[in-house]
Motif scaffolding. Structure first.
Motif, PDB file in Angstrom:
ATOM      1  N   VAL A 228     -34.880  48.020  -5.660  1.00  0.00           N
ATOM      2  CA  VAL A 228     -34.693  46.571  -4.704  1.00  0.00           C
ATOM      3  C   VAL A 228     -33.465  45.666  -5.484  1.00  0.00           C
ATOM      4  O   VAL A 228     -33.763  44.979  -6.536  1.00  0.00           O
ATOM      5  N   PRO A 229     -32.319  45.796  -5.095  1.00  0.00           N
ATOM      6  CA  PRO A 229     -31.339  44.981  -5.843  1.00  0.00           C
ATOM      7  C   PRO A 229     -31.520  43.580  -5.712  1.00  0.00           C
ATOM      8  O   PRO A 229     -31.857  43.128  -4.754  1.00  0.00           O
ATOM      9  N   SER A 230     -31.491  43.091  -6.893  1.00  0.00           N
ATOM     10  CA  SER A 230     -31.694  41.694  -6.914  1.00  0.00           C
ATOM     11  C   SER A 230     -33.256  41.189  -6.868  1.00  0.00           C
ATOM     12  O   SER A 230     -33.306  39.918  -6.674  1.00  0.00           O
ATOM     13  N   GLY A 231     -34.003  41.899  -6.540  1.00  0.00           N
ATOM     14  CA  GLY A 231     -35.442  41.637  -6.251  1.00  0.00           C
ATOM     15  C   GLY A 231     -36.003  40.813  -7.564  1.00  0.00           C
ATOM     16  O   GLY A 231     -36.917  40.165  -7.621  1.00  0.00           O
ATOM     17  N   GLN A 232     -35.779  41.550  -8.767  1.00  0.00           N
ATOM     18  CA  GLN A 232     -36.397  40.846  -9.906  1.00  0.00           C
ATOM     19  C   GLN A 232     -35.553  39.634 -10.334  1.00  0.00           C
ATOM     20  O   GLN A 232     -36.035  38.652 -11.023  1.00  0.00           O
ATOM     21  N   GLN A 233     -34.253  39.960 -10.180  1.00  0.00           N
ATOM     22  CA  GLN A 233     -33.433  38.493 -10.678  1.00  0.00           C
ATOM     23  C   GLN A 233     -33.401  37.287  -9.720  1.00  0.00           C
ATOM     24  O   GLN A 233     -34.137  36.401 -10.014  1.00  0.00           O
ATOM     25  N   SER A 234     -33.032  37.456  -8.492  1.00  0.00           N
ATOM     26  CA  SER A 234     -32.959  36.454  -7.672  1.00  0.00           C
ATOM     27  C   SER A 234     -33.944  36.356  -6.356  1.00  0.00           C
ATOM     28  O   SER A 234     -34.325  35.487  -5.737  1.00  0.00           O
ATOM     29  N   GLY A 235     -34.680  37.518  -6.438  1.00  0.00           N
ATOM     30  CA  GLY A 235     -35.518  37.716  -5.436  1.00  0.00           C
ATOM     31  C   GLY A 235     -35.257  38.166  -4.088  1.00  0.00           C
ATOM     32  O   GLY A 235     -34.029  37.961  -3.665  1.00  0.00           O
ATOM     33  N   ILE A 236     -36.002  38.352  -3.155  1.00  0.00           N
ATOM     34  CA  ILE A 236     -36.022  38.559  -1.862  1.00  0.00           C
ATOM     35  C   ILE A 236     -35.966  37.228  -1.209  1.00  0.00           C
ATOM     36  O   ILE A 236     -37.101  36.677  -1.030  1.00  0.00           O
ATOM     37  N   LYS A 237     -34.918  36.872  -0.376  1.00  0.00           N
ATOM     38  CA  LYS A 237     -35.135  35.358   0.129  1.00  0.00           C
ATOM     39  C   LYS A 237     -35.242  35.702   1.711  1.00  0.00           C
ATOM     40  O   LYS A 237     -34.624  36.363   2.137  1.00  0.00           O
ATOM     41  N   LEU A 238     -35.856  34.611   2.317  1.00  0.00           N
ATOM     42  CA  LEU A 238     -35.808  34.754   3.639  1.00  0.00           C
ATOM     43  C   LEU A 238     -35.469  33.313   4.235  1.00  0.00           C
ATOM     44  O   LEU A 238     -36.110  32.148   3.783  1.00  0.00           O
ATOM     45  N   ASN A 239     -34.607  33.081   5.017  1.00  0.00           N
ATOM     46  CA  ASN A 239     -34.241  31.890   5.518  1.00  0.00           C
ATOM     47  C   ASN A 239     -35.154  31.226   6.557  1.00  0.00           C
ATOM     48  O   ASN A 239     -35.845  32.159   7.206  1.00  0.00           O
ATOM     49  N   LEU A 240     -35.689  30.173   6.233  1.00  0.00           N
ATOM     50  CA  LEU A 240     -36.533  29.595   7.291  1.00  0.00           C
ATOM     51  C   LEU A 240     -36.058  28.209   7.603  1.00  0.00           C
ATOM     52  O   LEU A 240     -35.126  27.670   7.220  1.00  0.00           O
ATOM     53  N   ASN A 241     -36.688  27.420   8.395  1.00  0.00           N
ATOM     54  CA  ASN A 241     -36.652  26.112   8.830  1.00  0.00           C
ATOM     55  C   ASN A 241     -37.702  25.722   9.653  1.00  0.00           C
ATOM     56  O   ASN A 241     -37.943  25.645  10.649  1.00  0.00           O
ATOM     57  N   PHE A 242     -38.709  25.290   8.665  1.00  0.00           N
ATOM     58  CA  PHE A 242     -40.101  24.727   9.169  1.00  0.00           C
ATOM     59  C   PHE A 242     -40.378  23.479   8.520  1.00  0.00           C
ATOM     60  O   PHE A 242     -40.254  23.160   7.386  1.00  0.00           O
TER      61      PHE A 242
END
Length: 189
Positions: A125-139
């Protein structure tokens, strides 16, 4: 007949007391805050037997320059392919300040793998441990609102075989949406 009615009543009471149902109370939420429950699930796939992700931390962010707010530190391995056909897992359930949130992040550990045809293979998981998996939201979360944020992982699009490295790579494909389960109304008559 009385036994059947008693058994049904006990079952109803047991389900009503369960922590697995939707959050529906606002009595313990302080002013200026709301409650958020992050629920993960997956779309079914025929290609893989299991996709194990080691979820270490769940975070939210209000804006690009703001710090991450830690919602939970589950530090658990979840088989996302078990989360199909109405089955889901709660990865965070907490009270947070009201406001608008723009990103959700899942920080992963190093215990990620895939099982295909009974064989366990590493999942990078590239960058999963460093910056994490990011999801853009707007709520937005309103005062004393109780909301569920559903995170839909699509394993069939996210996990790809990399023959050169003899492992699976993850290019995460997630969708997220919010559902309000309760809120508070205040005013004077």
């Amino acid at each position: 007949m009385k036994r059947i009615i008693s058994a049904l009543l006990a079952l109803v009471l047991c389900v009503a007391c369960s922590d697995d149902g939707p959050v529906n109370t606002t009595t313990t939420i302080p002013d200026g805050h709301g409650r958020i429950r992050v629920v993960a699930f997956d779309a079914p796939t025929e290609d893989l037997d299991h996709v194990y992700l080691h979820v270490v931390e769940v975070n939210l962010k209000t804006q690009e320059s703001a710090p991450w707010i830690t919602l939970a530190r589950p530090d658990t391995v979840i088989d996302f392919l078990d989360l199909v056909n109405g089955i889901n897992v709660i990865v965070a359930d907490t009270i947070i300040p009201i406001g608008t949130y723009t990103q959700l992040r899942l920080v992963l550990g190093d215990d990620n793998s895939v099982v295909k045809a009974g064989e366990t293979l590493p999942l990078k998981v590239p960058s999963g441990q460093q910056s994490g998996i990011k999801l853009n939201l707007n709520f937005s979360l309103a005062n004393r609102e109780v909301a569920e944020l559903y995170v839909d992982f699509d394993a069939s699009k996210s996990v790809q075989w990399n023959p050169g490295q003899n492992l699976y790579m993850m290019n995460p494909t997630f969708k997220a949406y919010k559902r309000t389960t309760a809120g508070a109304i205040t005013g004077t008559v």
